[in-house]
Design a protein around this motif. Sequence first.
Motif, PDB file in Angstrom:
ATOM      1  N   LEU A   1     -29.448  23.310  26.161  1.00  0.00           N
ATOM      2  CA  LEU A   1     -29.484  22.891  24.758  1.00  0.00           C
ATOM      3  C   LEU A   1     -30.573  21.841  24.546  1.00  0.00           C
ATOM      4  N   LEU A   2     -30.657  20.874  25.437  1.00  0.00           N
ATOM      5  CA  LEU A   2     -31.720  19.870  25.336  1.00  0.00           C
ATOM      6  C   LEU A   2     -33.090  20.534  25.359  1.00  0.00           C
ATOM      7  N   ARG A   3     -33.257  21.507  26.237  1.00  0.00           N
ATOM      8  CA  ARG A   3     -34.549  22.187  26.353  1.00  0.00           C
ATOM      9  C   ARG A   3     -34.873  22.970  25.076  1.00  0.00           C
ATOM     10  N   ARG A   4     -33.880  23.639  24.502  1.00  0.00           N
ATOM     11  CA  ARG A   4     -34.114  24.390  23.265  1.00  0.00           C
ATOM     12  C   ARG A   4     -34.525  23.474  22.120  1.00  0.00           C
ATOM     13  N   VAL A   5     -33.859  22.310  22.033  1.00  0.00           N
ATOM     14  CA  VAL A   5     -34.201  21.373  20.964  1.00  0.00           C
ATOM     15  C   VAL A   5     -35.630  20.867  21.141  1.00  0.00           C
ATOM     16  N   LEU A   6     -36.027  20.580  22.380  1.00  0.00           N
ATOM     17  CA  LEU A   6     -37.395  20.129  22.626  1.00  0.00           C
ATOM     18  C   LEU A   6     -38.413  21.193  22.236  1.00  0.00           C
ATOM     19  N   GLU A   7     -38.103  22.448  22.584  1.00  0.00           N
ATOM     20  CA  GLU A   7     -39.079  23.520  22.404  1.00  0.00           C
ATOM     21  C   GLU A   7     -39.062  24.119  21.001  1.00  0.00           C
ATOM     22  N   LYS A   8     -37.876  24.195  20.380  1.00  0.00           N
ATOM     23  CA  LYS A   8     -37.756  24.913  19.116  1.00  0.00           C
ATOM     24  C   LYS A   8     -37.247  24.055  17.962  1.00  0.00           C
ATOM     25  N   GLY A   9     -36.919  22.815  18.237  1.00  0.00           N
ATOM     26  CA  GLY A   9     -36.343  21.962  17.204  1.00  0.00           C
ATOM     27  C   GLY A   9     -37.284  21.707  16.042  1.00  0.00           C
ATOM     28  N   ASP A  10     -36.696  21.627  14.867  1.00  0.00           N
ATOM     29  CA  ASP A  10     -37.435  21.310  13.648  1.00  0.00           C
ATOM     30  C   ASP A  10     -37.674  19.810  13.611  1.00  0.00           C
ATOM     31  N   GLU A  11     -38.921  19.411  13.544  1.00  0.00           N
ATOM     32  CA  GLU A  11     -39.238  17.974  13.553  1.00  0.00           C
ATOM     33  C   GLU A  11     -39.274  17.450  12.130  1.00  0.00           C
ATOM     34  N   ARG A  12     -38.503  16.390  11.882  1.00  0.00           N
ATOM     35  CA  ARG A  12     -38.433  15.854  10.537  1.00  0.00           C
ATOM     36  C   ARG A  12     -38.039  14.387  10.554  1.00  0.00           C
TER      37      ARG A  12
ATOM     38  N   ARG B   1      -0.294  30.179  28.552  1.00  0.00           N
ATOM     39  CA  ARG B   1      -0.113  29.476  29.840  1.00  0.00           C
ATOM     40  C   ARG B   1       0.259  28.013  29.605  1.00  0.00           C
ATOM     41  N   ASN B   2       0.582  27.654  28.371  1.00  0.00           N
ATOM     42  CA  ASN B   2       0.903  26.276  27.995  1.00  0.00           C
ATOM     43  C   ASN B   2      -0.251  25.317  28.264  1.00  0.00           C
ATOM     44  N   GLU B   3      -1.458  25.840  28.068  1.00  0.00           N
ATOM     45  CA  GLU B   3      -2.651  24.999  28.158  1.00  0.00           C
ATOM     46  C   GLU B   3      -3.061  24.580  26.750  1.00  0.00           C
ATOM     47  N   LEU B   4      -3.436  23.316  26.630  1.00  0.00           N
ATOM     48  CA  LEU B   4      -3.882  22.781  25.351  1.00  0.00           C
ATOM     49  C   LEU B   4      -5.402  22.846  25.285  1.00  0.00           C
ATOM     50  N   ASN B   5      -5.904  23.559  24.276  1.00  0.00           N
ATOM     51  CA  ASN B   5      -7.340  23.653  24.044  1.00  0.00           C
ATOM     52  C   ASN B   5      -7.708  22.809  22.827  1.00  0.00           C
ATOM     53  N   CYS B   6      -8.907  22.255  22.860  1.00  0.00           N
ATOM     54  CA  CYS B   6      -9.366  21.406  21.762  1.00  0.00           C
ATOM     55  C   CYS B   6     -10.763  21.830  21.338  1.00  0.00           C
ATOM     56  N   LEU B   7     -10.961  21.979  20.029  1.00  0.00           N
ATOM     57  CA  LEU B   7     -12.282  22.223  19.463  1.00  0.00           C
ATOM     58  C   LEU B   7     -12.683  21.005  18.657  1.00  0.00           C
ATOM     59  N   ILE B   8     -13.829  20.448  18.999  1.00  0.00           N
ATOM     60  CA  ILE B   8     -14.382  19.315  18.254  1.00  0.00           C
ATOM     61  C   ILE B   8     -15.559  19.809  17.433  1.00  0.00           C
ATOM     62  N   PHE B   9     -15.504  19.599  16.123  1.00  0.00           N
ATOM     63  CA  PHE B   9     -16.673  19.874  15.285  1.00  0.00           C
ATOM     64  C   PHE B   9     -17.360  18.555  14.977  1.00  0.00           C
ATOM     65  N   GLN B  10     -18.635  18.509  15.325  1.00  0.00           N
ATOM     66  CA  GLN B  10     -19.427  17.295  15.122  1.00  0.00           C
ATOM     67  C   GLN B  10     -20.574  17.617  14.179  1.00  0.00           C
ATOM     68  N   ARG B  11     -20.568  16.980  13.002  1.00  0.00           N
ATOM     69  CA  ARG B  11     -21.566  17.310  11.981  1.00  0.00           C
ATOM     70  C   ARG B  11     -22.972  16.881  12.398  1.00  0.00           C
ATOM     71  N   SER B  12     -23.060  15.797  13.178  1.00  0.00           N
ATOM     72  CA  SER B  12     -24.335  15.211  13.566  1.00  0.00           C
ATOM     73  C   SER B  12     -24.202  14.659  14.971  1.00  0.00           C
ATOM     74  N   CYS B  13     -25.155  14.972  15.843  1.00  0.00           N
ATOM     75  CA  CYS B  13     -25.035  14.505  17.223  1.00  0.00           C
ATOM     76  C   CYS B  13     -26.378  14.089  17.798  1.00  0.00           C
ATOM     77  N   ASP B  14     -26.441  12.830  18.209  1.00  0.00           N
ATOM     78  CA  ASP B  14     -27.553  12.280  18.983  1.00  0.00           C
ATOM     79  C   ASP B  14     -27.345  12.758  20.416  1.00  0.00           C
ATOM     80  N   LEU B  15     -28.085  13.786  20.817  1.00  0.00           N
ATOM     81  CA  LEU B  15     -27.818  14.434  22.098  1.00  0.00           C
ATOM     82  C   LEU B  15     -28.086  13.536  23.291  1.00  0.00           C
ATOM     83  N   PHE B  16     -29.089  12.671  23.209  1.00  0.00           N
ATOM     84  CA  PHE B  16     -29.415  11.868  24.389  1.00  0.00           C
ATOM     85  C   PHE B  16     -28.456  10.707  24.611  1.00  0.00           C
TER      86      PHE B  16
END
Length: 298
Positions: free
Chosen positions: A11-22, A190-205
């Motif tokens: 993901l970091l590599r994709r952002v570096l190579e294809k990310g929209d700079e703004r 299997r009585n496993e608890l799964n969690c989905l986190i939605f993050q609107r904005s994320c500073d990846l580094f």
Amino acid sequence: MQHPEYQFLDLLRRVLEKGDERVDRTGVGTRSLFGELLRFDLSNGQVPIMTTKRVYWKTAVKEMLWFLTGGTNIRQLLEQNVKIWSDWPLEKYRKASGTDISQDEFEGRILAEDEFAREWGELGPVYGKQWRRWVDADGREHDQIGTLIETLKHNPSSRRMLFHAWNVGELDSMALPPCHMVYQFHVNSRNELNCLIFQRSCDLFLGSFFNFSGGAALLHMLAQQAGLTPGELVWVGGDVHIYLNHIDQVREQIERTPRPLPTMTLTRKPDSIDGYTIDDFEVTGYDPHPVIKGDVAV
């Protein structure tokens, strides 16, 4: 099987190579992509505390425990030597006072002076306030975490097991609107608890590592309180970005080879979600690469 950290490095590599700079609100500028997903399997005990740079996981867990208290003042964090929320009230105080007070001096006054802490350490109705004390139009408070735990115990097949912090009426009063804004939960056969986190904005580094670590800790606590076992942590990012002043650091990180992820265990079961402390978390097998430093964009 590929090491789970590679999906993050890719993901970091994709952002570096294809990310929209703004230009962004901070004025620093970013490269960003929109709409990304990562999956981490916690069922084997491993947790996504990344290894390609050292993550101060205790700081991330302390922050999560602070959220769960409903706290909104940085004094509670500073008392535990957690300084990751100081930048916003410090910037506000500098603008209001016209002084160039250092961060150390500002934090020292927060700790030493009750009145100063009340006025300048307050972040407004941020995460913990919304999670534990959401106020509706009739003035009633809602403990979203308490309701979630009761539903996990008594109606685990529900599709309404979630909490969020995007309280439209109070956004303008927050030092920073919620980034990781929605958490949804699912219990499998299997009585496993799964969690989905939605993050609107994320500073990846800088920010993502705390989100993964804190999310894993939360999943462990909730699973234990509900008599379940940890399952999968699914992270969904809206605007995922790398700040332009972190480009060199990210390039350094993606050249590193991931090491085995550590395991997390809880050393005891408190009577409630409010009873956990940092001493209840044991992380073993963590052998990361060295720290890579970067400045926070405020």
